[in-house]
Structure formats: C-alpha cells, structure tokens
Design a protein around this motif. Structure first.
Motif: not given
Length: 310
Positions: A3-22
C-alpha cells in the motif's frame, strides 16, 4: 508495505507530469512540485495564492543530491551531519549551472534546502530524479496543515493527490539558517537555536524580520487562523476563545488547552490544530496566555506574533 509503495507511485505519477501533490514531513505537510520545472513551480504559487517574491524550500533525500545545485560549505556540512534529516533548512549559494527553476528562488543566487525526516517523503524523494519544491500545504498567510484532512480542507479537488503520512510529529515549520556569510537565523522553527550554536561553537545572528526575503516565513502576516488573535492574555473577553498552555482546575467552554502540563513540545504539535478547531467552533476572536519564550516556545511565540497581525 504494498500500500505504501502504491501510494508513493501514485504521488510520483502526478509529480512526473508536473502536477502538485501534498506530502507529509515531520514539521508540517508540504505542497510539492518538481523544482526543476517552472510549470510545476508556478502551479504551487497559484494553488497557494502565494506572492511570487516569497522563495520556496527545496527538498532532497541526501547531501549527494544537492551537489549539482548548491555550493557546499563547512558550516553546512557540520550542521547537516548533526541535524539532517530533520527540521532545519539551509540557505546556500546556488550554482550557476543548476536546473532549479528561477521561480523557486525569486531569481536570487541562493537556495533554501532541506532534508525531511518523514519516512514516506524520504522514499518518495529517492524515487525521483529531481528535487521537490514544497512550501507548507495551505493557502498563503493561513495556518499550515499538520494532517492530510487539513490539506483537503484547504484545497479540496484542486490538489491532485495527498500522500497521507499521519499527523506531523513536530507541528511547526523548520528552523531556517542562512549560511551565505555569518550564520544567521531567518526563521525560528522545530530545531532549537542553542543546539545549532553548540555544533558551530559560536553565537548565530537572529534576523527573523529581515526586509530582504531570501527564505519563507519572513512576511509580517503568516500562520493566521483567519480571525483576530491576541497574545500574553491574562484572561479572555466574554466572546473570546482562551488558549492555555496547561489544564486548569476550573474550566469553561471557551477554554482550549495546548498541553496538559505546560509541555512546550506538545503545545507546538497541537498549536495549528487547536487554532483550526477554535475557528470551526465559531469563535470570532482568540486570546492566548503568556507562553515561555525558551526552546520551541520561541517558535510558538513567533507564530502567534505573526498570526496576530490580522
């Protein structure tokens, strides 16, 4: 773990597309974006409604990652070895060839860098090939977020993803030290200044109200609950919420406690959550009793002072 790895991957996916995450840190939640991408950085400023002349802190996983962006000096190495990862931000000279967006620094030749301690954030940083600019995850001048729900309350659907790391352990922002010349404290924070002086073996200057904005948290109005607040109060007015450092034998509906037994660390951790609660409870004014001006108490008083300039 999955679950932790999945959440990190989700955050990375948005960041790689130049979006912002908390993202969670040990201090407060951050609103993160790729520090090398001007598009990403401009999105941070827009989401926060932050003045463009207010520089951002850039977060790295370790000292090796900053070598392309900053000039490293002896004072930095001493403090890094003792306190990083942790609640300290360093102002360093920016290298000419650095890929850091000019919007991060307000076109200045210095950079604020930090190495966060929170396990989730560290893992996220290690999965990226760029550092993260991450000011506090809140609307500019308002209270910082110390829980994922605070971030959602601030931004709603305007933020792409919140990496939930629980409640922040310290609850107040990092201490900022300028290392471009003589070591100078620009913002009181989660690390006691006396500990810094012990490692450097000398007194440091204190310039928390400097007119030149080379670091965050230097504007006069900051950390505000959005309603008038007064400090060093001996008793509340009839319509005020009263914030106390320890439990009283006699209590009233408008009494709110930062800690049970005058514990400054506990008070720091609870400060922003308590101020949010008071506003939600419908109070229009806040009175805060006198808080010892020592250790992290200095940071609490600094935040209350800036919050009172409503």
């Amino acid at each position: 773990m999955k679950s932790i790895q999945s959440n990190i991957k989700k955050a990375k996916k948005f960041l790689d597309k130049n979006h912002c995450v908390a993202v969670p840190t040990e201090t407060v939640y951050g609103l993160a974006g790729n520090a090398y991408s001007s598009l990403s950085v401009k999105r941070i400023f827009k989401l926060k409604k932050r003045p463009m002349n207010n520089p951002l802190i850039v977060h790295y996983s370790d000292i090796d990652r900053i070598k392309d962006d900053c000039v490293i000096n002896d004072n930095f190495v001493k403090l890094y070895n003792e306190f990083s990862p942790g609640p300290i931000t360093f102002i360093l000279k920016l290298k000419k060839g650095s890929k850091i967006s000019k919007f991060v620094t307000n076109k200045q030749k210095s950079l604020a860098v930090r190495f966060p301690k929170h396990t989730l954030f560290k893992k996220l940083l290690k999965s990226l090939n760029y550092p993260l600019a991450a000011p506090s995850a809140n609307i500019s001048t308002k209270l910082s977020s110390v829980k994922a729900s605070d971030v959602t309350e601030e931004f709603g659907a305007r933020i792409k993803y919140v990496l939930d790391g629980g409640k922040c352990q310290i609850g107040l922002e990092s201490t900022i030290i300028n290392l471009l010349g003589k070591p100078t404290i620009l913002r009181f924070g989660g690390l006691d200044v006396s500990k810094i002086e012990k490692i450097l073996k000398k007194k440091v200057l204190i310039k928390t109200n400097s007119k030149k904005k080379v670091a965050p948290g230097q504007f006069s109005l900051h950390y505000s609950p959005g309603i008038p607040l007064r400090t060093n109060a001996k008793k509340p007015k009839e319509d005020e919420a009263f914030v106390l450092i320890k439990k009283r034998k006699t209590t009233f509906k408008n009494y709110y406690y930062l800690s049970k037994k005058n514990n400054l660390k506990q008070s720091a951790k609870n400060l922003y959550s308590l101020l949010r609660k008071i506003k939600k409870d419908g109070y229009k004014m806040i009175a805060v009793e006198k808080i010892q001006n020592k250790g992290i108490g200095k940071t609490i008083n600094d935040r209350l002072k800036r919050a009172s300039r409503y």
